[in-house]
Design a protein around this motif. Sequence first.
Motif, PDB file in Angstrom:
ATOM      1  N   GLU A   1       0.832  -1.205   0.000  1.00 14.62           N
ATOM      2  CA  GLU A   1       0.000   0.000   0.000  1.00 14.62           C
ATOM      3  C   GLU A   1       0.866   1.254   0.000  1.00 14.62           C
ATOM      4  O   GLU A   1       0.599   2.208  -0.742  1.00 14.62           O
ATOM      5  N   LEU A   2       1.917   1.239   0.819  1.00  9.80           N
ATOM      6  CA  LEU A   2       2.808   2.400   0.893  1.00  9.80           C
ATOM      7  C   LEU A   2       3.476   2.666  -0.450  1.00  9.80           C
ATOM      8  O   LEU A   2       3.666   3.820  -0.855  1.00  9.80           O
ATOM      9  N   SER A   3       3.832   1.612  -1.158  1.00 11.11           N
ATOM     10  CA  SER A   3       4.426   1.767  -2.482  1.00 11.11           C
ATOM     11  C   SER A   3       3.442   2.417  -3.454  1.00 11.11           C
ATOM     12  O   SER A   3       3.823   3.266  -4.273  1.00 11.11           O
ATOM     13  N   THR A   4       2.175   2.047  -3.338  1.00 13.78           N
ATOM     14  CA  THR A   4       1.145   2.637  -4.202  1.00 13.78           C
ATOM     15  C   THR A   4       0.970   4.127  -3.885  1.00 13.78           C
ATOM     16  O   THR A   4       0.875   4.958  -4.800  1.00 13.78           O
ATOM     17  N   TYR A   5       0.932   4.468  -2.606  1.00  9.00           N
ATOM     18  CA  TYR A   5       0.766   5.888  -2.230  1.00  9.00           C
ATOM     19  C   TYR A   5       1.948   6.713  -2.741  1.00  9.00           C
ATOM     20  O   TYR A   5       1.780   7.842  -3.212  1.00  9.00           O
ATOM     21  N   ARG A   6       3.142   6.128  -2.657  1.00 11.00           N
ATOM     22  CA  ARG A   6       4.332   6.824  -3.160  1.00 11.00           C
ATOM     23  C   ARG A   6       4.229   7.023  -4.671  1.00 11.00           C
ATOM     24  O   ARG A   6       4.576   8.084  -5.195  1.00 11.00           O
ATOM     25  N   HIS A   7       3.743   6.009  -5.351  1.00 10.42           N
ATOM     26  CA  HIS A   7       3.560   6.118  -6.803  1.00 10.42           C
ATOM     27  C   HIS A   7       2.596   7.256  -7.136  1.00 10.42           C
ATOM     28  O   HIS A   7       2.862   8.054  -8.051  1.00 10.42           O
TER      29      HIS A   7
END
Length: 625
Positions: free
Chosen positions: A473-479
Amino acid sequence: MKLRFVSLALLALISIQTLCSTNKTATPPNIVWIVSEDNSKHYMSLFDENGIETPNIEKLANSGVIFNRAFSNAAVCSAARSTLISSCYGPRMASHYHRKMGCIILQDSMEMFPAYLRKAGYYTTNNSKEDYNIIKADNVWDNSSKKASWRNRKDGQPFFHVQNIGTTHEGRLHFTEEQYRTEKTKCDPNSCFVQPNHPQTDLFKYSNALYRDEIVNMDQEVGDIVSKLKEDGLLENTFIFYYGDHGGVLPGSKGYLYETGLHVPLVVHIPEKYKELVTLEKGSKTNGFVSFVDFGATVLNLAGIEVPKNMDGKPFLGKGVSKEDLESRDETYSYADRFDEKYDMVRAVRKGNFKYIRNYQPFNFDGLMNNYRYKQLAYKEWRELYEAKKLNTVQSAFFEPKQAEALYDIEKDPFETNNLATDSKYSDKLLELRAKLENWENSMPDLSFYPEHYLLKNAISDPASFGQTHKKELSTYRHIANLSLSDFDSVESEIKSYLKSNDPWERYWALIVCSGFQKKDTKLIALTKEIYMNDSELINRVRAAEYLGLTKIENPVKAISKALYESTDSAEALLILNSVTLLQDGRQKYSFDLKENKIQKSVLENKLVKQRLSYLNDLQRPHYR
């Protein structure tokens, strides 16, 4: 009870003997940290041509090593000290918000590093500032108080001691106008260098001179501590670290990821009996990069204790660290989020002479009101001169929206005034450092892609595990956040899809990206208005209103005020009040009339919320005077 005491004493003795067996000397070394508050390397001639002489620190350097490239990972006390005591990056542990609204708990066998020293038989003392954002266990210090001293240890017991010096703290520059008019400085104000992004005024010259006076006083205190160690016959077997706990306090330093906020002085005295642990020569200098995250690991390595695998730091002195290895290190990472009542989210990486800064919320201009900062007259004058349009472009930048990313050549531009991010000659360097920062954020992962109030409710009991569980999820928010680095037309449809997401934090970051672009697209406006009216998360309604307000599509005052009154979470309310301050003090100049009797009592109990409201409800304009 007596048997238990004897058993503990025997265990400590066995631990010390075990350590000694790995060294040629009879006992492991003593280690002392002398920490001065709030001063970067820029004001000491040992490190910078514009600095003042510090003879005691210079004398210490003659018997040790000068680290020309030492950095705090955070630019403010509690975030910096939480990194130091844990040897872990703050965004991985959610320990980087200043000041804390909740202390994190260390799990997974993690300890504050002095606990490992105590287990090995060391006497550990701290005199006396802690300021951790982490719950401290009972096994960290033998004594942490204003009376703490190495002199209270058992005969022959090795020690680790921290001595804090508050003489250079930011509060020393909170002088009054009367003091400014009547009290002279020892350092000549007219001889003091004023950095180019500051107004070249008498007040700034005076502030620089007074700050240098305090550095001279601090240097004398360093000398006094070293004299006590010498008096006790300890210089030959004690490593002494002198360093600043983060950058300086002149405006735009402390709290900001510029070199004046991060680049600290560091000198390490090498004791004669333990010189074989260091491959650098006494009296030498090194340009190898070292960061606060490495300090705890370095102390453990010097003490002959294995560095735990769950620490992020790497030793820069001691067994296994060669001169070549140290000199090859050329990277440091840094972070800034909430600073008292002022919110932002900034990350940076410096590699060699180049520095990359990522402003995740660029509309939050640097000079946004922070109560403690603006107790300093120089801050107030800087703001007043900006409002009076008496500053040049470089000096005005502090009060204007930032670019989403910045790139600086520190060697040529030490005060970071010339952003090279859009210069095609540096596009390869920009992409290289952008990728490094993203890889670092992913590797932790960086928990700040969740709002702080969400972390306080869901992650504070075990933040490191929470991060691993929610890494995807954190990777998606960063994206989503990084969509702001692309051309708007190429990512417009993707932004709109995330505004319709079922995940509230995907909507949250899509809204922040909208505020960064400030494009007035019809479909974008419609989607944002839907969130503004109906989102399940109050903070998303505020972020939507913020976008509509920044673009002047719609007056956001009523919607944001309503969300504030509905909030029952003081951390959430504080974030809402940051948007209020931005929209009131920024270019849009919206007028809020907040009614404290409509705010939930649980929210009003928070000290930082009270500070924000006190400022916002002060009708005496301008606020900065």
